[in-house]
Design a protein around this motif. Structure first.
Motif, short mmCIF file in Angstrom:
data_model
loop_
_atom_site.label_atom_id
_atom_site.label_comp_id
_atom_site.label_asym_id
_atom_site.label_seq_id
_atom_site.Cartn_x
_atom_site.Cartn_y
_atom_site.Cartn_z
N GLU A 1 0.86 -1.67 -0.06
CA GLU A 1 -0.46 0.00 -0.09
C GLU A 1 0.42 1.30 -0.18
O GLU A 1 0.63 2.28 -0.53
N ALA A 2 2.35 1.34 1.02
CA ALA A 2 2.85 2.16 0.24
C ALA A 2 4.21 2.73 -0.83
O ALA A 2 4.09 3.70 -0.62
N GLU A 3 3.60 2.22 -1.34
CA GLU A 3 4.68 1.79 -2.47
C GLU A 3 4.47 3.43 -3.67
O GLU A 3 5.56 3.91 -3.81
N ASP B 1 3.20 5.68 -2.34
CA ASP B 1 3.86 7.67 -1.34
C ASP B 1 4.46 7.43 -0.94
O ASP B 1 5.59 6.87 -0.89
N THR B 2 5.18 8.88 -0.84
CA THR B 2 6.68 9.28 -0.44
C THR B 2 7.06 9.02 0.66
O THR B 2 5.65 9.28 1.40
N ALA B 3 8.19 9.27 1.36
CA ALA B 3 8.67 9.24 3.43
C ALA B 3 7.18 9.63 3.74
O ALA B 3 7.14 9.61 5.05
N GLN B 4 7.29 11.31 3.15
CA GLN B 4 6.80 12.63 3.81
C GLN B 4 5.30 11.73 3.90
O GLN B 4 4.73 11.91 5.52
N VAL B 5 4.09 11.74 3.03
CA VAL B 5 2.87 10.85 2.83
C VAL B 5 2.66 10.35 3.94
O VAL B 5 2.01 10.06 4.69
N LEU B 6 3.52 9.11 3.98
CA LEU B 6 3.61 8.10 4.88
C LEU B 6 3.76 8.25 6.87
O LEU B 6 3.25 8.09 7.66
N HIS B 7 4.87 9.50 6.47
CA HIS B 7 4.87 10.30 8.18
C HIS B 7 3.52 10.56 8.36
O HIS B 7 3.17 10.93 9.57
N ALA B 8 2.87 11.44 7.82
CA ALA B 8 1.96 11.83 8.37
C ALA B 8 1.11 11.23 7.91
O ALA B 8 0.01 10.79 9.09
N ARG B 9 0.66 9.90 7.60
CA ARG B 9 -0.29 8.86 8.08
C ARG B 9 -0.05 8.45 9.57
O ARG B 9 -0.53 7.93 10.48
N THR C 1 11.79 11.36 6.07
CA THR C 1 12.18 11.04 5.58
C THR C 1 12.85 9.64 5.55
O THR C 1 13.24 9.11 4.82
N ASP C 2 13.14 9.43 7.02
CA ASP C 2 12.71 7.91 7.49
C ASP C 2 12.00 6.88 7.08
O ASP C 2 11.29 6.34 7.67
N ARG C 3 11.55 6.27 5.92
CA ARG C 3 10.86 5.58 5.02
C ARG C 3 10.89 4.33 5.80
O ARG C 3 9.98 3.27 6.33
N GLN C 4 11.91 3.91 6.53
CA GLN C 4 11.82 2.14 6.35
C GLN C 4 11.59 1.85 8.25
O GLN C 4 10.82 1.55 8.89
N ARG C 5 11.44 3.01 9.01
CA ARG C 5 11.37 2.79 10.62
C ARG C 5 9.88 3.81 10.29
O ARG C 5 9.34 3.39 11.24
N ILE C 6 9.30 4.30 9.09
CA ILE C 6 7.89 4.88 9.13
C ILE C 6 6.74 3.64 9.08
O ILE C 6 6.31 3.66 9.82
N LEU C 7 7.50 2.46 8.09
CA LEU C 7 6.67 2.00 7.57
C LEU C 7 7.21 0.08 9.28
O LEU C 7 6.02 -0.34 9.00
N ARG C 8 7.98 0.83 9.44
CA ARG C 8 8.16 -0.33 10.91
C ARG C 8 6.50 -0.19 11.87
O ARG C 8 6.26 -0.53 12.26
N ALA C 9 7.26 1.11 11.62
CA ALA C 9 5.83 1.86 12.90
C ALA C 9 4.51 1.72 12.75
O ALA C 9 3.80 1.44 13.43
N LEU C 10 4.11 1.54 11.26
CA LEU C 10 2.97 1.46 10.64
C LEU C 10 2.24 -0.30 11.05
O LEU C 10 1.44 -0.01 11.13
N GLU C 11 3.53 -1.17 10.56
CA GLU C 11 3.74 -2.13 11.03
C GLU C 11 2.86 -2.46 11.60
O GLU C 11 1.58 -3.20 12.52
N VAL C 12 3.63 -2.20 13.25
CA VAL C 12 3.22 -2.10 14.56
C VAL C 12 1.91 -2.43 15.05
O VAL C 12 1.56 -2.15 15.45
#
Length: 311
Positions: A137-139, A141-149, A164-175
């Motif tokens: 679902e994140a493919e 989206d930019t890291a900034q969009v994911l951060h806002a989410r 801009t830290d895409r990996q850690r943002i994704l990790r937090a969303l997964e959790v």
């Protein structure tokens, strides 16, 4: 340069942190040879087997000089987490203690040192289907969009992460998706640390910024002369999923662009050097704010200061 000693008795362990290219590995080697200690990796990229040169992992000759653990033991097609490192480090630490030897943890990954000395949040394993869905679902989206989410679901964690830290943002969303609980809440429940900071010698290497930048640039050129480009070419040949952590190792994206014909080698080298310098700056910021009570030493005076604690 250094703070007051944090332990008066002979340390049960030595922890050496510092920015990339600051001389941590050389210091750990010298200390291990003097004390019979065992060097344990605390760098998130040096765990991977595929990239010895570009991650500045100890050479085979250096590994033969004294005992090393947790270097190059993970395949590139894996995303190695701080949780896995903590489990591996606990096993290695128990073995070193049983042998009556000194553990010397060395690296530049602040999260590893925090888990080692402060404990790790007991986050449950994330189901693979949840991880795959979040990343699919994140493919677009930019890291900034994911951060806002993330900020709408876990504002505390989002506040502590760079947009801009895409990996850690994704990790937090997964959790939060998998557990229904924000990562910040899990992190507030940290378990027992593996080491007592009061009985360990904790050191951060510091050096002049211009000198560090020059060392970073020089070392990157040395890596190229030692075969880093060939190493990255072999990694590209594995055709790994683009989200794999190892593909983001500093210098790797630029050299991959060169191998794809998008950059000449000189520009790729400059890009890799600049990326590494930015990383070193982030490391220095982390150590300054997250490790304020660690001793500070210059690389060229650190060894005598450390050995004095074992006299």
């Amino acid at each position: 340069m250094h703070a007051a000693p944090v332990c008066s008795a002979i340390p049960e362990a030595v922890l050496i942190a510092g920015p990339t290219a600051s001389g941590k590995s050389a210091l750990a080697m010298a200390l291990a040879e003097k004390t019979g200690g065992v060097i344990v990796n605390a760098d998130s990229m040096q765990v991977y087997a595929d990239l010895r040169i570009i991650t500045a992992r100890p050479s085979q000759e250096e590994e033969a000089r004294c005992t090393h653990r947790l270097f190059g033991h993970v395949d590139a097609d894996s995303d190695y987490s701080v949780g896995r490192w903590t489990t591996d480090a606990a096993e290695v630490l128990a073995a070193i203690r049983a042998a009556g030897r000194l553990p010397i943890f060395v690296g530049g990954t602040g999260l590893y040192f925090r888990a080692l000395t402060q404990g790790l949040a007991p986050v449950p394993p994330i189901p693979e289907e949840v991880r795959a869905r979040i990343r699919l679902e994140a493919e677009a989206d930019t890291a900034q969009v994911l951060h806002a989410r993330l900020a709408t679901r876990d504002p505390l964690t989002a506040f502590g992460l760079r947009p801009t830290d895409r990996q850690r943002i994704l990790r937090a969303l997964e959790v939060v998706e998998a557990t229904g609980k924000p990562l910040a809440e899990w992190q507030a429940q940290a378990g027992a640390p593996l080491l007592d900071g009061g009985t360990s010698l904790r050191v951060v290497l510091e050096m002049d910024r211009d000198q560090l930048r020059a060392r970073i640039d020089s070392r990157f050129q040395d890596m190229l002369r030692a075969g880093a480009l060939d190493e990255v070419a072999v990694l590209m040949g594995r055709d790994l999923p683009p989200e794999r952590t190892i593909l983001k190792a500093h210098g790797v994206p630029a050299l991959m662009r060169h191998l794809r014909g998008e950059l000449d080698l000189a520009c790729a080298a400059q890009e890799g050097q600049a990326d590494t310098r930015r990383y070193a700056k982030r490391q220095q910021t982390w150590f300054r704010h997250q490790m304020p009570d660690w001793e500070r030493h210059a690389p060229d005076t650190a060894l005598p200061a450390l050995l004095a604690r074992f006299a």
